[in-house]
Design a protein around this motif. Sequence first.
Motif, short mmCIF file in Angstrom:
data_model
loop_
_atom_site.label_atom_id
_atom_site.label_comp_id
_atom_site.label_asym_id
_atom_site.label_seq_id
_atom_site.Cartn_x
_atom_site.Cartn_y
_atom_site.Cartn_z
N SER A 100 0.76 -1.20 -0.04
CA SER A 100 0.22 0.05 -0.11
C SER A 100 0.91 1.31 -0.01
O SER A 100 0.11 2.42 -0.24
CB SER A 100 -0.83 0.16 1.21
OG SER A 100 -0.46 0.15 2.49
N VAL A 101 1.84 1.23 0.08
CA VAL A 101 3.11 2.55 0.16
C VAL A 101 4.12 2.12 -0.94
O VAL A 101 5.36 2.54 -0.66
CB VAL A 101 3.72 2.51 1.49
CG1 VAL A 101 2.75 2.96 2.62
CG2 VAL A 101 4.28 1.48 2.08
N TYR A 102 4.09 1.39 -1.94
CA TYR A 102 4.73 1.00 -2.96
C TYR A 102 5.79 2.22 -3.56
O TYR A 102 6.90 1.79 -3.71
CB TYR A 102 3.99 0.34 -4.09
CG TYR A 102 4.80 -0.27 -5.19
CD1 TYR A 102 5.55 -1.57 -5.05
CD2 TYR A 102 5.45 0.48 -6.32
CE1 TYR A 102 6.20 -2.39 -5.88
CE2 TYR A 102 6.26 -0.29 -7.20
CZ TYR A 102 6.61 -1.53 -7.08
OH TYR A 102 7.55 -2.23 -8.06
N PRO A 103 5.32 3.32 -3.74
CA PRO A 103 6.07 4.38 -4.32
C PRO A 103 7.44 4.83 -3.54
O PRO A 103 8.26 5.04 -3.58
CB PRO A 103 5.15 5.55 -4.61
CG PRO A 103 3.79 5.07 -4.59
CD PRO A 103 4.07 3.74 -3.67
N VAL A 104 7.06 4.63 -2.05
CA VAL A 104 7.87 4.96 -0.96
C VAL A 104 8.44 3.73 -0.17
O VAL A 104 9.14 3.77 0.96
CB VAL A 104 7.58 5.88 -0.17
CG1 VAL A 104 7.48 7.16 -0.79
CG2 VAL A 104 6.39 5.58 0.61
N ARG A 105 8.27 2.46 -0.79
CA ARG A 105 8.71 1.23 -0.01
C ARG A 105 10.17 1.32 0.30
O ARG A 105 10.99 1.84 -0.39
CB ARG A 105 8.34 0.01 -0.91
CG ARG A 105 9.24 -0.24 -2.12
CD ARG A 105 8.50 -1.27 -3.04
NE ARG A 105 9.24 -1.60 -4.21
CZ ARG A 105 9.44 -0.60 -5.42
NH1 ARG A 105 8.95 0.42 -5.30
NH2 ARG A 105 10.11 -0.99 -6.29
N PRO A 106 10.55 0.61 1.40
CA PRO A 106 12.08 0.68 1.97
C PRO A 106 13.10 0.02 0.81
O PRO A 106 12.61 -0.88 -0.03
CB PRO A 106 12.06 -0.21 3.14
CG PRO A 106 10.61 -0.40 3.47
CD PRO A 106 9.77 -0.30 2.26
N ARG A 107 14.32 0.26 0.88
CA ARG A 107 15.42 -0.17 -0.07
C ARG A 107 15.15 -1.70 0.15
O ARG A 107 15.44 -2.23 -1.11
CB ARG A 107 16.63 0.39 0.40
CG ARG A 107 17.72 -0.22 -0.59
CD ARG A 107 19.24 0.54 -0.06
NE ARG A 107 20.11 0.04 -0.93
CZ ARG A 107 20.50 -0.82 -1.32
NH1 ARG A 107 20.55 -2.01 -0.39
NH2 ARG A 107 21.76 -1.05 -2.11
#
Length: 133
Positions: A100-107
């Motif tokens: 649900s947060v794909y554009p800012v997912r962790p490295r």
Amino acid sequence: MTKDSEETSLPIREEEGYDFRFDPNACAACEGACCRGESGYIWMKFPEIEAMAAYLEMTTADFARIYLRKVGHRYSLTEKRLGEGDYACIFFDETKKRCSVYPVRPRQCRTFPFWEQFKNDDEEVRKECPGIL
């Protein structure tokens, strides 16, 4: 394959030192296998925490209080238990079967499946990811 699907398909990824390639187009069919399974850690660095908090329109402090757990001197996203031995990232959308947060997912998530632990064990990553070629 239609012209539209060709235009939206993602290129096959390769990384030096790995004996496999990855087709990110397989993600749609796997229903988030890399986002769930055994309990573990999803490590976050401060810039990632800031970006995710901003994306969710939260303060960094509120984000940390709600979604992070401290493990030693590092921070990991919390998990949710889906069943016996089955956990998922707190941001895994069980209905849509995706992040649900794909554009800012962790490295850590962005670099999957090219993790050091899979460098010499492509058999293990093949069990986890249908996009391994």
